[in-house]
Every structure is written in C-alpha cells, then in structure tokens.
Design a protein around this motif. Structure first.
Motif, PDB file in Angstrom:
ATOM      1  N   SER A  58       3.612  -4.466  15.260  1.00 35.31           N
ATOM      2  CA  SER A  58       3.929  -3.205  14.588  1.00 35.31           C
ATOM      3  C   SER A  58       3.837  -2.003  15.514  1.00 35.31           C
ATOM      4  N   PRO A  82      -2.598  -1.664  12.282  1.00 38.66           N
ATOM      5  CA  PRO A  82      -1.390  -2.459  12.510  1.00 38.66           C
ATOM      6  C   PRO A  82      -1.586  -3.459  13.649  1.00 38.66           C
ATOM      7  N   HIS A  95       6.750  -1.127   9.238  1.00 34.87           N
ATOM      8  CA  HIS A  95       5.862  -0.124   9.821  1.00 34.87           C
ATOM      9  C   HIS A  95       6.610   1.076  10.407  1.00 34.87           C
ATOM     10  N   GLN A 123       7.846   4.577  10.748  1.00 31.33           N
ATOM     11  CA  GLN A 123       7.334   5.856  10.260  1.00 31.33           C
ATOM     12  C   GLN A 123       8.466   6.877  10.201  1.00 31.33           C
TER      13      GLN A 123
END
Length: 154
Positions: free
Chosen positions: A21, A17, A151, A153
């Motif tokens: 990100s 990333p 991005h 999570q």
C-alpha cells in the motif's frame, strides 16, 4: 514485573498500511504480474507433468501448435501490461479505483475464457487447463492490485 509497576503500554490502534500500500500503483502492478506469471507457469508445468497435452490452435489455424515452456508466463506478462495501465488510470481518475478495477478485470477475465473454449484442434483437457490458467493469473494479480488501489488517497 512487580504488582506496583504500572503497565503503561499505550497501544495505538491506527491502521498501518502494508508494504504494497506504500508503493506506486505501477510497481505493485509489476510485482503482482511477476507473481501471477510465476504461479501460472508453475500451474502449467504441473499440468504438463500430469500428461495434459500443451498444444493449442488459434482461430483459423489448420492444426494445434506446442505451447512452449514459459509461454504461460509470457502471456500473463503481455496481457497484464493493459491491467497495469488500467490501474494507474483508475488510481488517478476513478472515484472508487479498487472497486472499478476489480469489476472490470473480473469481467475481462470471464470474457477471456472464451478463447480456450473456442480453440480449434485443441484437446478438451488442454482447453480446461488454458481456462484455469486465466483464472489462476487473475486470482493472484487482481486482489494485489485492488488492495493497493484501496489505499489511494484523494
């Protein structure tokens, strides 16, 4: 390199990333806002230099008022606060935060074009520049924040 030396450069093709990100969503929002404000103000300054009058009126106003230098950047910053809050909320609770953010902010940008179109006592050339500044700001800010949100999570 000799022919007998094996070339053992093990390359991992994992996705690394980028800078944005890895940063908090709110920080990416602030950085995107600053970039959008600078680009939008520069666009408006070019329009001023080209002779486009920078006078607009709000609904109900009797006459147009001068839009000050820095006014476009200030508007971008002001309205982007809501976008940053939206991004943070979506990052926390949305199933698809990037998609939801993009769809929502594109729709809001489209709706924001009504303001310049309906501005009374405002030259058509100014109305066009005002609408374009909305698009310019959105074109800078939305992709940067959406990229960060892609991005997130879970």
């Amino acid at each position: 390199m000799s022919v007998t030396t094996p070339q053992t450069q093990a390359r991992t093709e994992s996705h690394t990333p980028g800078f944005l990100s890895k940063r908090p969503v709110w920080l990416v929002g602030v950085l995107a806002t600053l970039a959008g404000a600078v680009v939008t103000e520069a666009f408006a300054l070019v329009a001023r230099a080209a002779g486009i009058p920078m006078e607009a009126a709000s609904p109900g106003a009797e006459e147009a008022a001068e839009i000050p230098v820095g006014g476009f950047a200030g508007g971008v910053v002001f309205w982007s606060v809501a976008g940053i809050v939206l991004a943070v909320v979506l990052a926390r609770w949305a199933e698809q935060p990037a998609r939801t953010f993009t769809v929502t902010t594109v729709v809001l940008t489209a709706l924001s074009l009504a303001g310049p179109a309906l501005a009374p006592h405002t030259a058509t050339s100014t109305q066009i520049i005002l609408a374009l500044t909305h698009v310019v700001a959105a074109a800078v800010i939305i992709p940067l924040v959406a990229l960060r949100l892609s991005h997130v999570q879970r």
